[in-house]
Scaffold this motif. Sequence first.
Motif, PDB file in Angstrom:
ATOM      1  N   THR A 268       0.852  -1.185   0.000  1.00 27.47           N
ATOM      2  CA  THR A 268       0.000   0.000   0.000  1.00 27.47           C
ATOM      3  C   THR A 268       0.891   1.238   0.000  1.00 27.47           C
ATOM      4  O   THR A 268       1.993   1.227   0.534  1.00 27.47           O
ATOM      5  CB  THR A 268      -0.936   0.031   1.219  1.00 27.47           C
ATOM      6  OG1 THR A 268      -0.156  -0.051   2.397  1.00 27.47           O
ATOM      7  CG2 THR A 268      -1.916  -1.120   1.166  1.00 27.47           C
TER       8      THR A 268
ATOM      9  N   HIS B 234      -7.042   2.654  -1.463  1.00 25.59           N
ATOM     10  CA  HIS B 234      -6.818   2.004  -0.177  1.00 25.59           C
ATOM     11  C   HIS B 234      -7.471   2.861   0.898  1.00 25.59           C
ATOM     12  O   HIS B 234      -7.234   4.069   0.957  1.00 25.59           O
ATOM     13  CB  HIS B 234      -5.318   1.875   0.105  1.00 25.59           C
ATOM     14  CG  HIS B 234      -4.578   1.203  -1.002  1.00 25.59           C
ATOM     15  ND1 HIS B 234      -4.489  -0.159  -1.094  1.00 25.59           N
ATOM     16  CD2 HIS B 234      -3.925   1.714  -2.066  1.00 25.59           C
ATOM     17  CE1 HIS B 234      -3.782  -0.467  -2.176  1.00 25.59           C
ATOM     18  NE2 HIS B 234      -3.435   0.644  -2.782  1.00 25.59           N
TER      19      HIS B 234
ATOM     20  N   ARG C  38      -8.508   3.122   5.144  1.00 23.95           N
ATOM     21  CA  ARG C  38      -8.274   2.600   6.495  1.00 23.95           C
ATOM     22  C   ARG C  38      -8.824   3.586   7.510  1.00 23.95           C
ATOM     23  O   ARG C  38      -9.011   4.764   7.231  1.00 23.95           O
ATOM     24  CB  ARG C  38      -6.793   2.345   6.747  1.00 23.95           C
ATOM     25  CG  ARG C  38      -5.966   3.619   6.871  1.00 23.95           C
ATOM     26  CD  ARG C  38      -4.499   3.307   7.065  1.00 23.95           C
ATOM     27  NE  ARG C  38      -3.733   4.542   7.252  1.00 23.95           N
ATOM     28  CZ  ARG C  38      -2.425   4.582   7.336  1.00 23.95           C
ATOM     29  NH1 ARG C  38      -1.720   3.469   7.249  1.00 23.95           N
ATOM     30  NH2 ARG C  38      -1.808   5.730   7.508  1.00 23.95           N
ATOM     31  N   GLU C  39      -9.088   3.089   8.703  1.00 24.56           N
ATOM     32  CA  GLU C  39      -9.478   3.933   9.820  1.00 24.56           C
ATOM     33  C   GLU C  39      -8.207   4.237  10.610  1.00 24.56           C
ATOM     34  O   GLU C  39      -7.382   3.350  10.843  1.00 24.56           O
ATOM     35  CB  GLU C  39     -10.500   3.217  10.699  1.00 24.56           C
ATOM     36  CG  GLU C  39     -11.038   4.108  11.778  1.00 24.56           C
ATOM     37  CD  GLU C  39     -12.118   3.429  12.593  1.00 24.56           C
ATOM     38  OE1 GLU C  39     -12.369   3.924  13.701  1.00 24.56           O
ATOM     39  OE2 GLU C  39     -12.702   2.431  12.150  1.00 24.56           O
TER      40      GLU C  39
ATOM     41  N   THR D 254      -7.142   1.901  13.438  1.00 27.10           N
ATOM     42  CA  THR D 254      -6.623   0.568  13.102  1.00 27.10           C
ATOM     43  C   THR D 254      -5.916   0.627  11.744  1.00 27.10           C
ATOM     44  O   THR D 254      -6.400   0.084  10.752  1.00 27.10           O
ATOM     45  CB  THR D 254      -7.755  -0.470  13.055  1.00 27.10           C
ATOM     46  OG1 THR D 254      -8.766  -0.001  12.161  1.00 27.10           O
ATOM     47  CG2 THR D 254      -8.345  -0.738  14.421  1.00 27.10           C
TER      48      THR D 254
ATOM     49  N   ALA E   9      -3.475  -0.893  10.445  1.00 25.05           N
ATOM     50  CA  ALA E   9      -3.014  -2.136   9.827  1.00 25.05           C
ATOM     51  C   ALA E   9      -4.111  -2.809   9.003  1.00 25.05           C
ATOM     52  O   ALA E   9      -3.824  -3.639   8.148  1.00 25.05           O
ATOM     53  CB  ALA E   9      -2.504  -3.099  10.890  1.00 25.05           C
ATOM     54  N   THR E  10      -5.360  -2.450   9.243  1.00 22.88           N
ATOM     55  CA  THR E  10      -6.476  -3.018   8.489  1.00 22.88           C
ATOM     56  C   THR E  10      -6.784  -2.084   7.327  1.00 22.88           C
ATOM     57  O   THR E  10      -7.228  -0.954   7.524  1.00 22.88           O
ATOM     58  CB  THR E  10      -7.718  -3.170   9.382  1.00 22.88           C
ATOM     59  OG1 THR E  10      -7.371  -3.981  10.498  1.00 22.88           O
ATOM     60  CG2 THR E  10      -8.867  -3.798   8.624  1.00 22.88           C
ATOM     61  N   VAL E  11      -6.535  -2.560   6.120  1.00 26.70           N
ATOM     62  CA  VAL E  11      -6.692  -1.734   4.922  1.00 26.70           C
ATOM     63  C   VAL E  11      -7.673  -2.406   3.973  1.00 26.70           C
ATOM     64  O   VAL E  11      -7.558  -3.597   3.684  1.00 26.70           O
ATOM     65  CB  VAL E  11      -5.330  -1.532   4.217  1.00 26.70           C
ATOM     66  CG1 VAL E  11      -5.499  -0.735   2.932  1.00 26.70           C
ATOM     67  CG2 VAL E  11      -4.343  -0.841   5.148  1.00 26.70           C
ATOM     68  N   LEU E  12      -8.641  -1.641   3.495  1.00 25.11           N
ATOM     69  CA  LEU E  12      -9.571  -2.093   2.477  1.00 25.11           C
ATOM     70  C   LEU E  12      -9.038  -1.610   1.131  1.00 25.11           C
ATOM     71  O   LEU E  12      -8.786  -0.419   0.959  1.00 25.11           O
ATOM     72  CB  LEU E  12     -10.965  -1.515   2.737  1.00 25.11           C
ATOM     73  CG  LEU E  12     -12.019  -1.747   1.663  1.00 25.11           C
ATOM     74  CD1 LEU E  12     -12.361  -3.235   1.580  1.00 25.11           C
ATOM     75  CD2 LEU E  12     -13.254  -0.930   1.963  1.00 25.11           C
TER      76      LEU E  12
END
Length: 69
Positions: A3, A32, A34-35, A38, A40-43
Motif C-alpha cells: 500500500t 486504499h 483505512r481507519e 486501526t 493495519a487493516t486496509v480495504l
Amino acid sequence: MNTPANWQKSSFSGSGDGNACLELASTPTTLHLRESDTPATVLTTTPAAVAHLLAGIREVPLPPLPAVA
C-alpha cells in the motif's frame, strides 16, 4: 501488494493526530481505505467499484428518519 505511504486524512476529521478518521491512499489502479484507529487493516478496491457504489447510493432514496418523541 504494497500500500502507498501517501495517506490523506478526511478534512472533516480536524487537525489533531489523535482524531479518529478515515484515511485514503491511491495508486493508478487501486484505492486504499483505512481507519486511523486501526491502520493495519486496509480495504483495497478499484475506482470503478467505488464509482458504482456511489452511483447506487445516489439512485436509491434514503428512508425517512423516525420521528423523535
